[in-house]
Scaffold this motif. Sequence first.
Motif, short mmCIF file in Angstrom:
data_model
loop_
_atom_site.label_atom_id
_atom_site.label_comp_id
_atom_site.label_asym_id
_atom_site.label_seq_id
_atom_site.Cartn_x
_atom_site.Cartn_y
_atom_site.Cartn_z
N ARG A 165 0.77 -1.37 0.04
CA ARG A 165 -0.11 0.05 0.10
C ARG A 165 0.93 1.26 0.00
O ARG A 165 0.29 2.22 -0.58
N LEU A 166 2.00 1.38 0.58
CA LEU A 166 2.85 2.33 0.79
C LEU A 166 3.96 2.35 -0.43
O LEU A 166 4.77 3.30 -0.66
N ASN A 167 3.59 1.36 -1.55
CA ASN A 167 4.42 1.49 -2.73
C ASN A 167 6.11 1.16 -2.50
O ASN A 167 6.87 1.71 -3.07
N LEU A 168 6.15 0.62 -1.29
CA LEU A 168 7.67 0.23 -0.82
C LEU A 168 8.15 -0.85 -1.52
O LEU A 168 9.45 -1.27 -1.54
N THR A 169 7.30 -1.97 -2.30
CA THR A 169 7.63 -3.06 -2.95
C THR A 169 7.62 -3.04 -4.24
O THR A 169 7.18 -4.31 -4.84
N ASN A 170 7.31 -1.88 -5.01
CA ASN A 170 7.19 -2.00 -6.64
C ASN A 170 8.04 -2.62 -7.16
O ASN A 170 9.38 -2.72 -6.82
N GLY A 171 7.77 -3.46 -8.21
CA GLY A 171 8.66 -4.21 -8.93
C GLY A 171 9.09 -5.58 -8.45
O GLY A 171 10.15 -6.22 -9.06
N LEU A 172 8.66 -5.84 -7.32
CA LEU A 172 9.27 -7.32 -6.79
C LEU A 172 8.14 -8.27 -7.26
O LEU A 172 7.03 -8.27 -7.22
#
Length: 172
Positions: A165-172
């Motif tokens: 939700r916090l967009n801290l894992t984009n692209g994983l």
Amino acid sequence: MAAHQKNVNIADINSAPPGGEALPLDIMGLFFFAYRDFTGDADALLGRQGFGRAHHRVLYFVNLRPGMPVADLLDILKITKQSLARVLRQLIDNGYIEQKTGHSDRRQRLLHATDKGRQFFATLSATQASRITAAIAALPPDSRRVVTRFLAGMVDPADRPVLDRLNLTNGL
């Protein structure tokens, strides 16, 4: 050597416990030193304002997600309402954060960084960002993704949706 002393070498300390794998003491130590230096850069700036790491965490998330409800911040930080209230009061009283009433739910308190809060956060983040950027630049291509995966893997699995939700894992 005295009778009560034992002579131990590093192989003894780093050997696997009975029936298990060796502790990653090297990574644990490096993690300690990295965290110490990463937070130390900001600690000095925070201290001059009379703030601590709790203030920094609040500033980080409020800048990351403007309009974040207090309830969400409590869930992310996993601290008591009383602890957050003290830190939030100091940030509000000093002009770094403002609290607004929710649009659809008037009971909701939404948090926004002021210009002063955004500037202070940028200053706090600059040294930390340059430390991260330099460390990743010294690694092979695609290492950023590996580092992100590693750090995400250290987070409690129940918190994975929060990272997303916090967009801290984009692209994983």
